[in-house]
Write a protein that holds these residues in place. Structure first.
Motif, PDB file in Angstrom:
ATOM      1  N   HIS A  23     -10.475  21.132 -24.579  1.00 62.19           N
ATOM      2  CA  HIS A  23     -11.808  21.405 -24.041  1.00 62.19           C
ATOM      3  C   HIS A  23     -12.564  20.127 -23.682  1.00 62.19           C
ATOM      4  N   ALA A  24     -12.180  19.005 -24.263  1.00 64.27           N
ATOM      5  CA  ALA A  24     -12.829  17.723 -23.941  1.00 64.27           C
ATOM      6  C   ALA A  24     -12.283  17.089 -22.664  1.00 64.27           C
ATOM      7  N   LEU A  25     -11.191  17.644 -22.131  1.00 62.07           N
ATOM      8  CA  LEU A  25     -10.602  17.099 -20.908  1.00 62.07           C
ATOM      9  C   LEU A  25     -11.454  17.442 -19.695  1.00 62.07           C
ATOM     10  N   THR A  26     -11.430  16.552 -18.725  1.00 61.27           N
ATOM     11  CA  THR A  26     -12.005  16.883 -17.431  1.00 61.27           C
ATOM     12  C   THR A  26     -10.855  17.386 -16.552  1.00 61.27           C
ATOM     13  N   PRO A  27     -11.155  18.152 -15.501  1.00 62.81           N
ATOM     14  CA  PRO A  27     -10.092  18.653 -14.635  1.00 62.81           C
ATOM     15  C   PRO A  27      -9.197  17.512 -14.133  1.00 62.81           C
TER      16      PRO A  27
END
Length: 78
Positions: free
Chosen positions: A25-29
Motif C-alpha cells: 500500500h505504500a508503493l506508488t504506481p
C-alpha cells in the motif's frame, strides 16, 4: 532503481501478511518490492487477486526449495 527487499522469514506468521500489505500500500504506481519467504507464498497471491484484481504484478524470481523470492508491484494505471 532497485526494488526494496522485504524478508519475512524471521517474522511470526501472524504478522507476515500485515507487513506485506502495508509495504504494498505504500508503493506508488509502477513501484515494486521483492518478497523473501521460506515457503511458496501462493495463498498470498490468491489474497492479492481477490483484493487487488488487476492492480498488482506478481513475478517469481526464485522458487525454493528453501527460499522463495517474488517481485510484487503496483500496476501503473492509465
Amino acid at each position: 532503481m532497485t526494488d526494496r527487499q522485504l524478508d519475512v522469514r524471521e517474522e511470526i506468521p501472524a504478522r507476515r501478511h500485515e507487513l506485506i500489505f502495508s509495504t504494498y500500500h505504500a508503493l506508488t504506481p509502477g513501484e515494486g518490492f521483492v518478497l523473501v519467504n521460506d515457503h511458496d507464498p501462493k495463498p498470498l497471491y490468491y489474497q492479492f487477486a481477490a483484493e487487488h484484481e488487476g492492480q498488482f504484478a506478481w513475478d517469481y524470481l526464485e522458487e525454493g526449495p528453501e527460499v522463495w523470492r517474488v517481485r510484487i508491484g503496483r500496476v501503473a494505471t492509465a
